[in-house]
Write an enzyme that holds these catalytic residues in place. Structure first.
Site, mmCIF file in Angstrom:
data_model
loop_
_atom_site.group_PDB
_atom_site.id
_atom_site.type_symbol
_atom_site.label_atom_id
_atom_site.label_comp_id
_atom_site.label_asym_id
_atom_site.label_seq_id
_atom_site.Cartn_x
_atom_site.Cartn_y
_atom_site.Cartn_z
ATOM 1 N N GLU A 1 36.547 -9.870 13.901
ATOM 2 C CA GLU A 1 35.393 -10.659 13.497
ATOM 3 C C GLU A 1 34.877 -11.452 14.699
ATOM 4 O OE1 GLU A 1 37.321 -12.833 10.386
ATOM 5 O OE2 GLU A 1 37.591 -11.023 9.178
ATOM 6 N N LEU B 1 33.798 -9.335 7.632
ATOM 7 C CA LEU B 1 34.893 -10.240 7.263
ATOM 8 C C LEU B 1 35.818 -9.515 6.293
ATOM 9 C CD1 LEU B 1 32.649 -13.321 6.882
ATOM 10 C CD2 LEU B 1 34.831 -13.422 8.054
ATOM 11 N N SER B 2 36.703 -8.714 6.826
ATOM 12 C CA SER B 2 37.565 -7.859 6.002
ATOM 13 C C SER B 2 38.894 -7.672 6.719
ATOM 14 C CB SER B 2 36.917 -6.486 5.799
ATOM 15 O OG SER B 2 35.596 -6.556 5.355
ATOM 16 N N GLU B 3 39.767 -8.648 6.616
ATOM 17 C CA GLU B 3 41.005 -8.595 7.411
ATOM 18 C C GLU B 3 41.841 -7.368 7.081
ATOM 19 O OE1 GLU B 3 39.807 -11.413 6.180
ATOM 20 O OE2 GLU B 3 39.564 -12.669 7.955
ATOM 21 N N GLN C 1 41.214 -13.808 13.290
ATOM 22 C CA GLN C 1 40.702 -15.046 13.884
ATOM 23 C C GLN C 1 41.735 -16.186 13.950
ATOM 24 O OE1 GLN C 1 36.881 -15.991 12.096
ATOM 25 N NE2 GLN C 1 35.903 -15.023 13.836
ATOM 26 N N PHE C 2 42.552 -16.275 12.930
ATOM 27 C CA PHE C 2 43.660 -17.231 12.913
ATOM 28 C C PHE C 2 44.814 -16.567 12.176
ATOM 29 C CE2 PHE C 2 39.995 -19.973 13.348
ATOM 30 C CZ PHE C 2 40.411 -20.965 14.220
ATOM 31 N N ILE D 1 45.574 -13.867 8.185
ATOM 32 C CA ILE D 1 46.121 -12.502 8.210
ATOM 33 C C ILE D 1 46.715 -12.099 6.865
ATOM 34 C CG2 ILE D 1 48.554 -12.846 8.852
ATOM 35 C CD1 ILE D 1 48.163 -10.726 11.036
ATOM 36 N N HIS E 1 44.541 -22.907 9.656
ATOM 37 C CA HIS E 1 44.099 -22.762 11.044
ATOM 38 C C HIS E 1 45.152 -23.255 12.035
ATOM 39 C CE1 HIS E 1 40.327 -22.683 8.779
ATOM 40 N NE2 HIS E 1 39.791 -22.062 9.807
#
Lengths: 320, 325
Positions: free
Chosen positions: A29, A58-60, A82-83, A87, A129
């Protein structure tokens, strides 16, 4: 030689690996046009184009799953989550597929991929985060878990991770992204995965710490005869370096910012208790985060193992 | 009016498809027997009733197109070319199996057949299919990815994530839904806000089509057309094949959630005798020839079972192999 921070060192590793091997692709992302939320992939979209630096939805789950498919086909995907706290939606793909494709197919399909993700405390945000859930991923046979502790080893470890034939979770301590600069050579060098380093030699007590805690421990042990081990790879863990050190010092302190219960410190302590108990002079002490979600802002200072708590642990074990 | 079979495929190909259907059916019936005897352990999900989908679809794909499927995939692997004896040995957990007895019923893999699983997690294969298709497009090799899934999987988040990606990146994925009306014991109508799975793709601007999945030739024609469209357009397509499984979800499922009348109705649509009747009516084969094909399948399976029974177990030390490189 150039002085780089960890963000720059990781960026350099990615750039050099992409230039060396056209199978290496990045996906995640905002990794492309935006350059990543921490700017780690800055400039790579412009240099390598949208087919190799791929902005994803936005699709982990799909990020990790698509990386498995790409890797099985022969590409070398480096996915960014991203963080670490994001995950969990992709846990299924990582644990049930990336980790096991090799075993299931008896080595005929493999998933040589890297999932990079910022992790740990460092930006004073709460929980998702900021958290350190590395132990979950050390409980995944088939996946390697790597944590750099500085710019130099970040570059060498990431290059090794990209070339590794197994899926690697590469945890980048956000606190260290811009905290320190080190000399980081251009050109390729790799640090072997699964091999710890002695970050500081010593004789009276062994201290194990990784990521941003390693930096904190290095300052806290000043004035002590402490040997500091930086595992760098958390799974598979380099038990040999650990045991050699503990057999010499007879004492062990493990420091991690993850919550105490079932944190990696428990596994390290159990290994030493099982393999080297007759060498121990005192109790194994874990200095860890409390069993709570990571709090916000000022309370993080209370949450994280402080230099005072680390030194108190050293003082206690050195009484024996 | 249906077109004549000979106008669609040569006789030899039609006969081969019939052989594959019979072999698939007899393989599953043989598995059931071996499960009852305790030779196959764990869970066993049988494909009986759905053969027209695997056989028709595989015939409509190129040999090097990737196939991914779920956990009811024995027939798909065999139709693709996996040796029945090595699939049976895999189900037994023997080291002569196609994954050396480590994958089992739900995880069949063979790169030589471009057959990539075998996924026991419902919907787990979608993003992997997207990644394969990305790599295939990236490599410009003209291969497409056929991603089979059940009606239940359409309710997983990965389905929606993957449709979005496949369309956004214009990837050559052919999604094939085998809608057998039940996710274990819950019917599609009780689980899906929109039970017509093929209509769900409109949210992602992906064209789709529904086909009667008990008719092997209808499936073949639909897949062949769609696969070529996907290959030429480099875009995804979805086919929903309406089918039915004659047995329970797994061997452990007594199937109390559906009526005997419903099961009997669908058994009257059995795709294997239906295709046999057409072959005879159109004088492509005689009844004696077709019976010969069935007898040959039984011989093949007797050999497969014997091979699996006589094959060695993996060594204990093999538990450590292939976890890491």
């Amino acid at each position: 030689m150039t002085q780089l921070n960890m963000v720059q060192a990781i960026n350099l590793a990615l750039r050099e690996e992409m230039a060396r091997d056209d199978r290496v692709v990045l996906l995640g992302e905002d990794v492309g046009r935006d350059g990543g939320v921490f700017r780690v992939t800055e400039g790579l979209f412009e240099e390598f184009g949208p087919e190799r630096v791929i902005d994803t939805p936005l699709s982990e789950s799909a990020i990790v799953g698509a990386a498995v498919g790409m890797a099985a086909y022969g590409l070398r995907p480096v996915a960014e989550i991203q963080f670490l706290g994001f995950i969990y939606a992709a846990f299924d793909q990582l644990f049930t597929h990336a980790a096991r494709i090799r075993t299931r197919s008896r080595g005929r399909f493999t998933a040589p991929l890297v999932v990079r993700t910022p992790y740990g405390a460092g930006i004073k945000a709460p929980e998702l985060h900021e958290e350190s859930t590395e132990a979950f991923f050390c409980h995944m046979p088939g996946v390697k878990v790597v944590v750099p502790s500085g710019p130099y080893n970040a570059k060498g470890l990431l290059m090794a991770a990209i070339r590794d034939p197994d899926p690697v979770l590469f945890l980048e301590p956000t606190r260290l992204y811009r905290m320190v600069k080190e000399e980081v050579p251009e050109g390729e060098y790799t640090l072997p995965l699964g091999k710890a380093r002695i970050a500081r030699p010593g004789g009276a007590v062994t201290v194990v710490a990784w990521g941003s805690m390693l930096q904190r421990v290095m300052k806290a042990v000043e004035g002590y005869d402490a040997e500091v081990i930086d595992p760098m790879t958390l799974s598979p863990f380099d038990g040999e370096t650990l045991l050699d050190s503990v057999k010499k010092t007879g004492r062990l302190v493990v420091v991690h910012e993850a919550p105490l219960t079932c944190g990696l410190g428990a596994e390290i302590a159990a290994t030493v208790a099982q393999e080297a108990i007759l060498h121990l002079r005192g109790p194994i002490i874990r200095v860890a985060g409390p069993d709570v979600p990571v709090p916000l802002a000022k309370l993080i200072d209370h949450y994280l193992p402080s230099p005072e708590r680390i030194r108190a642990a050293l003082d206690e074990v050195l009484q024996y | 009016m249906e077109s004549k079979l000979r106008a669609i495929l040569p006789d030899a190909e039609l006969i081969r498809m019939y052989e594959q259907m019979v072999l698939s059916r007899e393989f599953e019936e043989s598995c059931a027997e071996q499960y009852t005897k305790g030779h196959i352990t764990g869970f066993l999900h049988l494909y009986s009733g759905q053969e027209a989908v695997a056989v028709g679809a595989t015939a409509g794909l190129h040999r090097d197109d990737y196939i991914l499927s779920a956990y009811r995939e024995h027939a798909q692997a065999i139709v693709r070319g996996a040796e029945p004896r090595r699939v049976m040995a895999e189900l037994f957990g023997k080291r002569t199996g196609i994954c050396k007895g480590k994958g089992g019923s739900m995880h069949l893999f063979d790169p030589n057949l471009s057959f990539m699983g075998g996924y026991a997690i419902v919907g787990g294969q979608f993003p992997i299919a997207v990644g394969l298709a990305f790599a295939a497009k990236f490599r410009k090799e003209g291969r497409i990815v056929a991603c089979f899934f059940g009606d239940g999987a359409a309710n997983q988040g990965t389905f929606h994530e993957s449709l979005n990606w496949a369309r956004l990146w214009e990837l050559p994925v052919l999604f094939v839904c085998e809608n057998n009306s039940y996710g274990i014991g819950t019917s599609v109508a009780r689980a899906s806000a929109l039970p017509d799975i093929h209509r769900r793709t409109c949210g992602y601007d992906i064209p789709s089509e529904r086909v009667y999945g008990m008719d092997v030739i209808a499936v073949y024609e639909a897949i062949k057309w769609a696969a070529e469209w996907v290959r030429e357009q480099n875009r995804p397509f979805l086919i929903e094949a309406i089918t039915y499984r004659f047995r329970g979800h797994s061997m452990a499922d007594p199937g109390k959630y559906r009526s005997l009348a419903e099961v009997e109705l669908w058994k009257s649509r059995d795709p294997v005798p239906a295709f046999a009747n057409r072959l005879v009516e159109e004088e492509i084969a005689t009844e004696a020839q077709l019976e010969g094909i069935r007898q040959q399948a039984l011989v093949t399976l007797a050999d497969a079972v014997k091979f699996a029974e006589e094959s060695p177990w993996p060594e204990d030390s093999e538990v450590w192999e292939d976890v890491y490189a």
